[in-house]
Structure formats: C-alpha cells, structure tokens
Design a protein around this motif. Structure first.
Motif, short mmCIF file in Angstrom:
data_model
loop_
_atom_site.label_atom_id
_atom_site.label_comp_id
_atom_site.label_asym_id
_atom_site.label_seq_id
_atom_site.Cartn_x
_atom_site.Cartn_y
_atom_site.Cartn_z
N LYS A 2 0.87 -1.18 -0.19
CA LYS A 2 -0.07 0.01 0.02
C LYS A 2 0.69 1.11 0.02
O LYS A 2 1.88 1.31 0.46
CB LYS A 2 -0.97 -0.03 1.52
CG LYS A 2 -1.82 1.01 1.40
CD LYS A 2 -2.87 0.78 2.69
CE LYS A 2 -3.70 2.30 2.77
NZ LYS A 2 -4.47 1.96 4.05
N THR A 3 0.25 2.28 -0.41
CA THR A 3 1.02 3.73 -0.37
C THR A 3 0.00 4.55 -0.25
O THR A 3 -1.23 4.39 -0.87
CB THR A 3 2.02 3.71 -1.75
OG1 THR A 3 2.83 5.19 -1.53
CG2 THR A 3 1.07 4.06 -2.88
N THR A 4 0.46 5.78 0.23
CA THR A 4 -0.52 6.88 0.52
C THR A 4 0.22 8.48 0.01
O THR A 4 1.39 8.48 0.39
CB THR A 4 -0.84 7.18 1.97
OG1 THR A 4 -1.62 5.98 2.38
CG2 THR A 4 -1.72 8.27 2.20
N LEU A 5 -0.60 8.96 -0.79
CA LEU A 5 0.08 10.57 -1.09
C LEU A 5 -0.80 11.43 -0.51
O LEU A 5 -2.13 11.25 -0.38
CB LEU A 5 -0.08 10.64 -2.57
CG LEU A 5 0.42 9.43 -3.54
CD1 LEU A 5 0.24 9.86 -4.95
CD2 LEU A 5 2.15 9.43 -3.33
N LYS A 6 -0.34 12.51 0.09
CA LYS A 6 -1.14 13.74 0.55
C LYS A 6 -0.63 14.86 -0.13
O LYS A 6 0.56 15.21 -0.12
CB LYS A 6 -0.86 13.73 2.11
CG LYS A 6 -1.39 12.72 3.09
CD LYS A 6 -1.37 13.07 4.20
CE LYS A 6 -1.70 11.88 5.12
NZ LYS A 6 -1.74 12.19 6.75
N LEU A 7 -1.52 15.58 -0.62
CA LEU A 7 -1.31 16.88 -1.30
C LEU A 7 -2.49 17.72 -1.33
O LEU A 7 -3.42 17.53 -0.96
CB LEU A 7 -0.80 16.74 -2.99
CG LEU A 7 -1.64 15.88 -3.64
CD1 LEU A 7 -1.77 16.53 -5.14
CD2 LEU A 7 -1.81 14.46 -3.58
N ARG A 8 -2.48 18.93 -1.81
CA ARG A 8 -3.27 20.14 -1.75
C ARG A 8 -3.48 20.51 -3.31
O ARG A 8 -2.79 20.57 -3.91
CB ARG A 8 -2.94 21.26 -0.90
CG ARG A 8 -3.90 22.28 -0.82
CD ARG A 8 -3.51 23.55 -0.07
NE ARG A 8 -4.70 24.36 0.30
CZ ARG A 8 -4.51 25.51 0.84
NH1 ARG A 8 -3.39 25.98 1.36
NH2 ARG A 8 -5.81 26.08 1.07
N MET A 9 -4.82 20.75 -3.72
CA MET A 9 -4.99 20.94 -4.71
C MET A 9 -5.05 22.50 -4.81
O MET A 9 -5.38 23.30 -3.98
CB MET A 9 -6.69 20.70 -5.09
CG MET A 9 -7.05 19.43 -5.17
SD MET A 9 -6.11 18.33 -6.74
CE MET A 9 -4.55 17.85 -6.09
N SER A 10 -4.46 23.23 -5.92
CA SER A 10 -4.43 24.28 -6.11
C SER A 10 -5.13 25.22 -7.07
O SER A 10 -5.78 24.33 -7.71
CB SER A 10 -2.93 24.72 -6.49
OG SER A 10 -2.59 24.46 -7.91
N SER A 11 -5.14 26.39 -7.07
CA SER A 11 -6.07 26.99 -8.28
C SER A 11 -5.74 26.57 -9.41
O SER A 11 -6.35 26.64 -10.58
CB SER A 11 -5.84 28.51 -8.02
OG SER A 11 -4.54 29.02 -8.21
#
Length: 127
Positions: A2-11
């Motif tokens: 398993k893997t997990t990515l975390k990020l924020r969506m930008s404009s």
C-alpha cells in the motif's frame, strides 16, 4: 502493498467554474500512486493498462487537501490489480477568510477506482 500520497489542490488544478477540479486530475494522482507501488514491488514504473471501474463520489475543489491511497490487490505474472481511493481531509473555509480551513472530522471519499497495471517480465526486479 500500500502507498499513501497527501497533497493540496491548487488554483491551477481547478478546471471548471467554482474552482472545481476535474476528475482527470484525480486519475493522474492514481497513476502516480500506481507508479510508486510498481517501483516498490517490481523495481520498474510499469504501465497503466486499464481501469475497470471509476466512481466520482464527491466534488474536489481548489484548496482541498487530499489523501490518495493505493493498494495492490492481486498479482499475476505481469499484471498488478490495484484499488484506489481519494479522500478529502481538509477543506478551505473562504466564507471565514481566504486562508481559513477546516480539518474534517471524517474524511470524505471523493473517488474510488479499480485498475490494472502491467510490468513486463524482463523489467521486473526478479524477472
């Protein structure tokens, strides 16, 4: 595996009115997660073969923080069947201020998919 990515969506990720992010952006994140799994599992990026199911369940907007999970469900000689989930974990609160956000008490499943990736035998670490 398993893997997990975390990020924020930008404009820059917003494609539609109201800062809505298109589903193709989420599928690209699933591709990134699949690539990581294949590298860890096989030592090669492999190729995405097909999605057999994709469900868009809740909207994603610019400013949302996402958690993308991918897991290898089964493995053939060259194929890797994977499950993908994208959760919204933090949402902007522009009604309060331009920089206010809420950490969600429960994450929201925005996208679910099943797909298959291929790693040719000659490219596999032990192939």
């Amino acid at each position: 595996m398993k893997t997990t990515l975390k990020l924020r969506m930008s404009s820059h990720d917003a494609h539609y009115g109201g800062n809505l992010v298109d589903g193709a952006r989420i599928l690209a994140l699933f591709g990134d997660a699949a690539t990581e799994l294949l590298v860890r599992n096989d030592g090669d990026e492999g190729l995405f073969r097909a999605y057999e199911k994709v469900d868009f369940l809740a909207p994603v907007y610019a400013g949302d923080f996402l958690e993308v999970e991918a897991v290898i469900l089964s493995q053939g000689n060259t194929s890797r069947k994977m499950e993908f989930k994208c959760y919204k974990i933090i949402s902007p609160r522009t009604d309060i201020s331009e920089s206010a956000c809420d950490v969600l008490k429960e994450r929201i499943l925005t996208t679910y998919a099943l797909g298959t990736c291929i790693v040719p035998k000659e490219k596999q670490r032990n192939g």
